[in-house]
Design an enzyme around this catalytic site. Structure first.
Site, PDB file in Angstrom:
ATOM      1  N   LYS A  10       0.845  -1.191   0.000  1.00 18.92           N
ATOM      2  CA  LYS A  10       0.000   0.000   0.000  1.00 18.92           C
ATOM      3  C   LYS A  10       0.878   1.237   0.000  1.00 18.92           C
ATOM      4  O   LYS A  10       1.776   1.377   0.826  1.00 18.92           O
ATOM      5  CB  LYS A  10      -0.904   0.012   1.229  1.00 18.92           C
ATOM      6  CG  LYS A  10      -1.804   1.227   1.286  1.00 18.92           C
ATOM      7  CD  LYS A  10      -2.641   1.196   2.541  1.00 18.92           C
ATOM      8  CE  LYS A  10      -2.360   2.459   3.312  1.00 18.92           C
ATOM      9  NZ  LYS A  10      -3.209   2.655   4.456  1.00 18.92           N
ATOM     10  N   LYS A  39      -7.383   7.735  -2.289  1.00 25.13           N
ATOM     11  CA  LYS A  39      -8.794   8.084  -2.057  1.00 25.13           C
ATOM     12  C   LYS A  39      -9.246   9.231  -2.962  1.00 25.13           C
ATOM     13  O   LYS A  39      -9.688  10.278  -2.498  1.00 25.13           O
ATOM     14  CB  LYS A  39      -9.028   8.418  -0.595  1.00 25.13           C
ATOM     15  CG  LYS A  39      -8.754   7.257   0.334  1.00 25.13           C
ATOM     16  CD  LYS A  39      -8.842   7.696   1.798  1.00 25.13           C
ATOM     17  CE  LYS A  39      -8.423   6.577   2.729  1.00 25.13           C
ATOM     18  NZ  LYS A  39      -6.986   6.343   2.773  1.00 25.13           N
ATOM     19  N   ASP A  42     -13.264  13.921  -6.389  1.00 21.40           N
ATOM     20  CA  ASP A  42     -13.302  15.218  -7.060  1.00 21.40           C
ATOM     21  C   ASP A  42     -14.418  15.144  -8.089  1.00 21.40           C
ATOM     22  O   ASP A  42     -15.200  14.202  -8.084  1.00 21.40           O
ATOM     23  CB  ASP A  42     -11.947  15.500  -7.730  1.00 21.40           C
ATOM     24  CG  ASP A  42     -11.644  16.987  -7.874  1.00 21.40           C
ATOM     25  OD1 ASP A  42     -12.563  17.742  -8.256  1.00 21.40           O
ATOM     26  OD2 ASP A  42     -10.499  17.395  -7.628  1.00 21.40           O
ATOM     27  N   ILE A  43     -14.455  16.091  -9.006  1.00 17.64           N
ATOM     28  CA  ILE A  43     -15.461  16.023 -10.056  1.00 17.64           C
ATOM     29  C   ILE A  43     -15.158  14.800 -10.929  1.00 17.64           C
ATOM     30  O   ILE A  43     -14.000  14.353 -11.007  1.00 17.64           O
ATOM     31  CB  ILE A  43     -15.515  17.328 -10.886  1.00 17.64           C
ATOM     32  CG1 ILE A  43     -14.180  17.601 -11.570  1.00 17.64           C
ATOM     33  CG2 ILE A  43     -15.954  18.500 -10.017  1.00 17.64           C
ATOM     34  CD1 ILE A  43     -14.214  18.778 -12.527  1.00 17.64           C
TER      35      ILE A  43
END
Length: 83
Positions: A10, A39, A42-43
């Site tokens: 990760k 993560k 946003d648009i």
């Protein structure tokens, strides 16, 4: 040293911001896959473009925040599948 035992590492925000894409490439050079844990949220267009770049980087998984909208998730899935 742990690549064979772990398999997928990760890479979160702190590590990615300090080491950049080279951290991902270094892990891959050692024979392991990467879960890019940034993560994305946003648009839809912006998240889809970020997903494309994550796919081009060769990460095994990346995540996006479901609260970003169904449209954001769907658009990202469609665009990344084209890579």
């Amino acid at each position: 040293r742990l690549a064979r035992e772990v398999g997928v590492f990760k890479v979160g925000k702190q590590l990615f911001l300090s080491g950049g894409p080279e951290v991902v490439r270094m892990i891959q050079r050692h024979g392991a896959d990467v879960f890019l844990d940034l993560k994305f949220h946003d648009i839809p267009y912006t998240v889809a473009r970020a997903g494309i770049e994550a796919a081009r980087l060769g990460v095994r998984f990346f995540d996006l925040h479901a609260s970003g909208s169904f449209e954001m998730m769907e658009r990202t899935q469609i665009e990344v599948a084209r890579v």
